[in-house]
Write an enzyme that holds these catalytic residues in place. Structure first.
Site, mmCIF file in Angstrom:
data_model
loop_
_atom_site.group_PDB
_atom_site.id
_atom_site.type_symbol
_atom_site.label_atom_id
_atom_site.label_comp_id
_atom_site.label_asym_id
_atom_site.label_seq_id
_atom_site.Cartn_x
_atom_site.Cartn_y
_atom_site.Cartn_z
ATOM 1 N N SER A 47 0.831 -1.213 0.000
ATOM 2 C CA SER A 47 0.000 0.000 0.000
ATOM 3 C C SER A 47 0.863 1.260 0.000
ATOM 4 C CB SER A 47 -0.914 -0.004 1.226
ATOM 5 O OG SER A 47 -1.857 -1.055 1.110
ATOM 6 N N ASP A 100 1.844 -6.571 -7.777
ATOM 7 C CA ASP A 100 1.038 -5.351 -7.668
ATOM 8 C C ASP A 100 1.850 -4.083 -7.848
ATOM 9 O OD1 ASP A 100 -1.177 -6.917 -7.206
ATOM 10 O OD2 ASP A 100 -1.793 -5.867 -5.371
ATOM 11 N N ASN A 138 -4.559 -7.924 -11.177
ATOM 12 C CA ASN A 138 -5.662 -7.861 -10.206
ATOM 13 C C ASN A 138 -5.267 -6.926 -9.065
ATOM 14 O OD1 ASN A 138 -8.047 -8.283 -8.912
ATOM 15 N ND2 ASN A 138 -7.623 -10.394 -8.301
ATOM 16 N N ARG A 186 -14.486 -6.406 -10.161
ATOM 17 C CA ARG A 186 -14.267 -5.621 -8.938
ATOM 18 C C ARG A 186 -14.784 -4.193 -9.155
ATOM 19 N NH1 ARG A 186 -8.479 -6.592 -6.332
ATOM 20 N NH2 ARG A 186 -9.587 -5.569 -4.606
ATOM 21 N N SER A 205 -15.123 0.680 -1.084
ATOM 22 C CA SER A 205 -13.667 0.587 -0.986
ATOM 23 C C SER A 205 -13.098 1.958 -0.646
ATOM 24 C CB SER A 205 -13.065 0.112 -2.315
ATOM 25 O OG SER A 205 -11.660 0.256 -2.290
ATOM 26 N N GLN A 230 -10.219 2.738 -1.292
ATOM 27 C CA GLN A 230 -9.255 3.062 -2.364
ATOM 28 C C GLN A 230 -9.812 4.149 -3.296
ATOM 29 O OE1 GLN A 230 -8.217 -0.621 -4.311
ATOM 30 N NE2 GLN A 230 -7.379 -1.526 -2.450
ATOM 31 N N SER A 245 -12.385 0.809 6.089
ATOM 32 C CA SER A 245 -10.924 0.772 5.922
ATOM 33 C C SER A 245 -10.261 2.124 6.214
ATOM 34 C CB SER A 245 -10.571 0.308 4.498
ATOM 35 O OG SER A 245 -11.094 -0.978 4.229
ATOM 36 N N ASP A 282 -7.520 -6.785 5.506
ATOM 37 C CA ASP A 282 -6.555 -7.739 4.948
ATOM 38 C C ASP A 282 -6.026 -8.728 5.987
ATOM 39 O OD1 ASP A 282 -7.001 -6.369 2.640
ATOM 40 O OD2 ASP A 282 -4.977 -5.554 2.428
ATOM 41 N N LYS A 291 -12.900 -8.559 -3.110
ATOM 42 C CA LYS A 291 -11.443 -8.471 -3.214
ATOM 43 C C LYS A 291 -10.937 -9.526 -4.211
ATOM 44 C CE LYS A 291 -10.918 -6.078 1.170
ATOM 45 N NZ LYS A 291 -10.690 -4.690 0.743
ATOM 46 N N GLU A 292 -9.740 -10.075 -4.025
ATOM 47 C CA GLU A 292 -9.134 -10.962 -5.024
ATOM 48 C C GLU A 292 -10.076 -12.100 -5.420
ATOM 49 O OE1 GLU A 292 -7.651 -9.181 -2.962
ATOM 50 O OE2 GLU A 292 -5.507 -8.951 -3.300
ATOM 51 N N ARG A 307 -13.747 -13.568 -0.507
ATOM 52 C CA ARG A 307 -12.945 -14.151 0.579
ATOM 53 C C ARG A 307 -13.817 -14.767 1.664
ATOM 54 N NH1 ARG A 307 -8.062 -9.601 1.042
ATOM 55 N NH2 ARG A 307 -6.795 -10.574 -0.583
ATOM 56 N N HIS A 367 -3.529 -14.479 -2.900
ATOM 57 C CA HIS A 367 -2.309 -14.607 -2.084
ATOM 58 C C HIS A 367 -2.617 -14.819 -0.609
ATOM 59 C CE1 HIS A 367 -2.402 -9.964 -1.411
ATOM 60 N NE2 HIS A 367 -3.537 -10.337 -1.938
ATOM 61 N N ARG A 368 -3.663 -14.133 -0.107
ATOM 62 C CA ARG A 368 -3.925 -14.230 1.338
ATOM 63 C C ARG A 368 -4.550 -15.576 1.729
ATOM 64 N NH1 ARG A 368 -1.804 -9.766 2.727
ATOM 65 N NH2 ARG A 368 -2.169 -7.891 1.531
ATOM 66 N N LYS A 422 1.500 -11.864 -5.736
ATOM 67 C CA LYS A 422 0.781 -10.577 -5.801
ATOM 68 C C LYS A 422 1.400 -9.561 -4.854
ATOM 69 C CE LYS A 422 -3.866 -8.674 -6.043
ATOM 70 N NZ LYS A 422 -3.997 -7.549 -5.136
HETATM 71 O O1 LIG Z 1 -5.578 1.620 0.162
HETATM 72 C C1 LIG Z 1 -5.008 0.523 0.190
HETATM 73 O O2 LIG Z 1 -3.780 0.414 -0.012
HETATM 74 C C2 LIG Z 1 -5.798 -0.692 0.481
HETATM 75 C C3 LIG Z 1 -7.060 -0.598 1.033
HETATM 76 C C4 LIG Z 1 -7.879 -1.778 1.380
HETATM 77 O O3 LIG Z 1 -8.914 -1.895 0.420
HETATM 78 P P1 LIG Z 1 -10.440 -1.396 0.675
HETATM 79 O O4 LIG Z 1 -10.411 0.040 0.979
HETATM 80 O O5 LIG Z 1 -11.089 -1.721 -0.634
HETATM 81 O O6 LIG Z 1 -10.961 -2.205 1.833
HETATM 82 C C5 LIG Z 1 -7.050 -3.068 1.410
HETATM 83 O O7 LIG Z 1 -7.919 -4.185 1.416
HETATM 84 C C6 LIG Z 1 -6.137 -3.164 0.215
HETATM 85 O O8 LIG Z 1 -5.362 -4.344 0.230
HETATM 86 C C7 LIG Z 1 -5.162 -1.999 0.195
HETATM 87 C C1 LIG Z 2 -7.311 -6.572 -1.181
HETATM 88 C C2 LIG Z 2 -6.040 -6.615 -1.537
HETATM 89 O O1 LIG Z 2 -5.506 -6.013 -2.630
HETATM 90 P P1 LIG Z 2 -6.045 -4.942 -3.699
HETATM 91 O O2 LIG Z 2 -7.412 -4.463 -3.292
HETATM 92 O O3 LIG Z 2 -5.043 -3.821 -3.675
HETATM 93 O O4 LIG Z 2 -6.043 -5.659 -5.012
HETATM 94 C C3 LIG Z 2 -5.047 -7.341 -0.697
HETATM 95 O O5 LIG Z 2 -3.831 -7.163 -0.913
HETATM 96 O O6 LIG Z 2 -5.445 -8.106 0.201
#
Ligand SMILES: O=C(O)C1=C[C@@H](OP(=O)(O)O)[C@@H](O)[C@H](O)C1
Ligand SMILES: C=C(OP(=O)(O)O)C(=O)O
Length: 429
Positions: free
Chosen positions: A19, A45, A89, A121, A167, A169, A195, A310, A337-338, A341, A384-385, A410
């Site tokens: 991240s 990544d 991904n 996604r 998310s 993100q 998050s 995570d 997510k990937e 989960r 990966h997790r 990843k």
């Molecule tokens: O901002 C980031 O670097 C991340 C935010 C999280 O995602 P979400 O905000 O979708 O939960 C996490 O699961 C991901 O692996 C990395």
């Molecule tokens: C959710 C994950 O990754 P990303 O959302 O960045 O693909 C992760 O690394 O567990």
């Protein structure tokens, strides 16, 4: 995998945070001047981010020392050399670049696409917010997921609404691009933001590169126009999410583990995972190094993991060895997510003989009576997790086989080597 025959006592140095690496790469790319990112993560990544930035005209290189050197483009990318730009991904790469892509020249289109799962996604809410801020952006297939197309020409800015519960993100992506908008960017979060520690991380890394934001209680966030990132030397922290598998080894074997390069000063929310283990009866030292000592008997737990998603799979596997049923809540984001989960953990823990009740956003995990665990081939669903979490189960149970172990690339390409070395070192003590 072969189970360990007693408590694991060991120490580990972890690779850099995914991240933080992907934030620092993007901000260094947009900055004025040169940056050197020390101890970055080199994994699928971050290499997708690295290659995508190169396609957008950024001079970014990997040095012999394993650093990333980046010559910033001062807020203006070139027209993409490739279309589409492939991002595998990687959620961070596609979300962060979708917002920043409007900084490509007027008249050019940036198209970002990934693997089949990436095409499932969500990204609709980020596109909607960008459109409100004056950007021409769309989901190419009209289903709210990648591939996305973003038209260059700059970020007009202004106000937008953004849903918070899909998310974080999306928010990070908008904040990181915002300093180059023509007007201030004001984002109002609709509903609850998930998050949250990742938004604090974003604020921290933006600040390190010279840009400030105002975060009013995760409801209203503002970035003033006219600010610019400045190139710098930047040390990337070790990855706290990937640290959880090693801490779990202490928890499930009653051993002790020290993280040599991660401590209480971390800017990653996942570093607090040790505090969750404390609630299960582990002794935790949260100092310059994080250290965990596992108890004789792990206590079951009822915990909300919305802030640290995570770590959920790691904890699900640990809970399978506790003294009673545990409930893990706040997991809705794990569905996108990937892989899904929630379903993946339910399927695979069940194969081991563990009782799992799954809801929309929780699990209740009930360990079987001693001796009632089953051997199983564990599917990893390109996640990966899943692979790294079930490595922890393999420490305690005979007959655990992890299928497609290479999916760890990843975020942790040499996970299995480090995992083996970790136990080798343990045996020497
Ligand atoms: O901002 C980031 O670097 C991340 C935010 C999280 O995602 P979400 O905000 O979708 O939960 C996490 O699961 C991901 O692996 C990395
Ligand atoms: C959710 C994950 O990754 P990303 O959302 O960045 O693909 C992760 O690394 O567990």
């Amino acid at each position: 995998m072969t189970p360990v025959d007693g408590p694991v006592h060991s120490a580990v140095r972890l690779p850099g945070s995914k991240s933080i690496t992907n934030r620092a790469l993007l901000l260094a790319a947009l900055a004025d001047g040169k940056s050197v990112l020390r101890d970055p993560l080199q994994s699928d990544d971050t290499l997708y981010m690295f290659e995508a930035l190169r396609s957008l005209g950024v001079d970014v290189t990997l040095t012999d020392a394993g650093d990333f050197e980046v010559i910033g483009v001062g807020g203006a990318f070139s027209a993409p050399a490739k279309s589409p730009i492939f991002i595998g991904n990687s959620g961070t790469t596609v979300r962060f670049l979708t917002a920043a892509a409007c900084l490509a020249p007027a008249g050019s289109d940036v198209v970002l696409d990934g693997v089949a799962r990436m095409r499932e996604r969500p990204i609709r809410d980020l596109l909607g917010a960008l459109i409100s801020l004056g950007v021409d952006a769309e989901s190419v297939n009209g289903h709210g997921c990648p591939p996305v197309r973003v038209r260059g020409g700059g970020l007009p800015g202004g106000k937008c609404l953004l849903r918070g519960d899909v998310s974080s993100q999306f928010l990070t992506a908008l904040l990181q691009a915002a300093p180059y908008a023509k007007q201030n960017v004001e984002i109002e979060i609709v509903g609850d933001l998930i998050s949250k520690p990742y938004v604090d991380m974003t604020q921290n890394v933006m600040h390190a590169f010279g840009v400030e934001m105002v975060n009013s209680n995760y409801r209203h966030l503002t970035v003033a126009a006219g600010q610019r990132y400045e190139g710098r030397e930047y040390d990337v922290e070790a990855d706290a999410s990937n640290a959880t598998y090693f801490l779990a080894a202490a928890a499930v074997t009653g051993g002790s583990v020290i993280l040599e390069n991660l401590g209480a000063g971390s800017i990653q929310g996942d570093a607090k995972f040790a505090r969750v283990l404390e609630q299960m009866g582990c002794d935790v030292d949260f100092g310059v190094h994080i250290a965990v000592r596992g108890p004789q008997t792990l206590k079951a737990i009822d915990v909300d993991l919305e802030a640290i998603p995570d770590t959920a799979q790691t904890l699900a596997v640990i809970a399978a060895f506790a003294d009673g049923p545990s409930t893990l809540r706040g997991l809705a984001s794990l569905r996108v997510k990937e892989t899904d989960r929630i379903a993946a953990i339910t399927n695979e823990l069940t194969k081991l003989g563990v009782g799992v009740e799954e809801g929309r956003d929780f699990w209740t995990i009930t360990p079987p009576a001693a001796g009632q665990y089953q051997p199983a081939e564990i599917k990893t669903y390109d996640d990966h997790r899943m692979a790294m979490s079930f490595a922890v189960a393999g420490l305690r149970l005979p007959g655990v086989t992890i299928l497609d172990p290479g999916c760890v690339a990843k975020t942790f390409p040499d996970f299995w080597e480090r995992w083996e070395k970790f136990f080798y070192t343990a045996k020497q003590q």
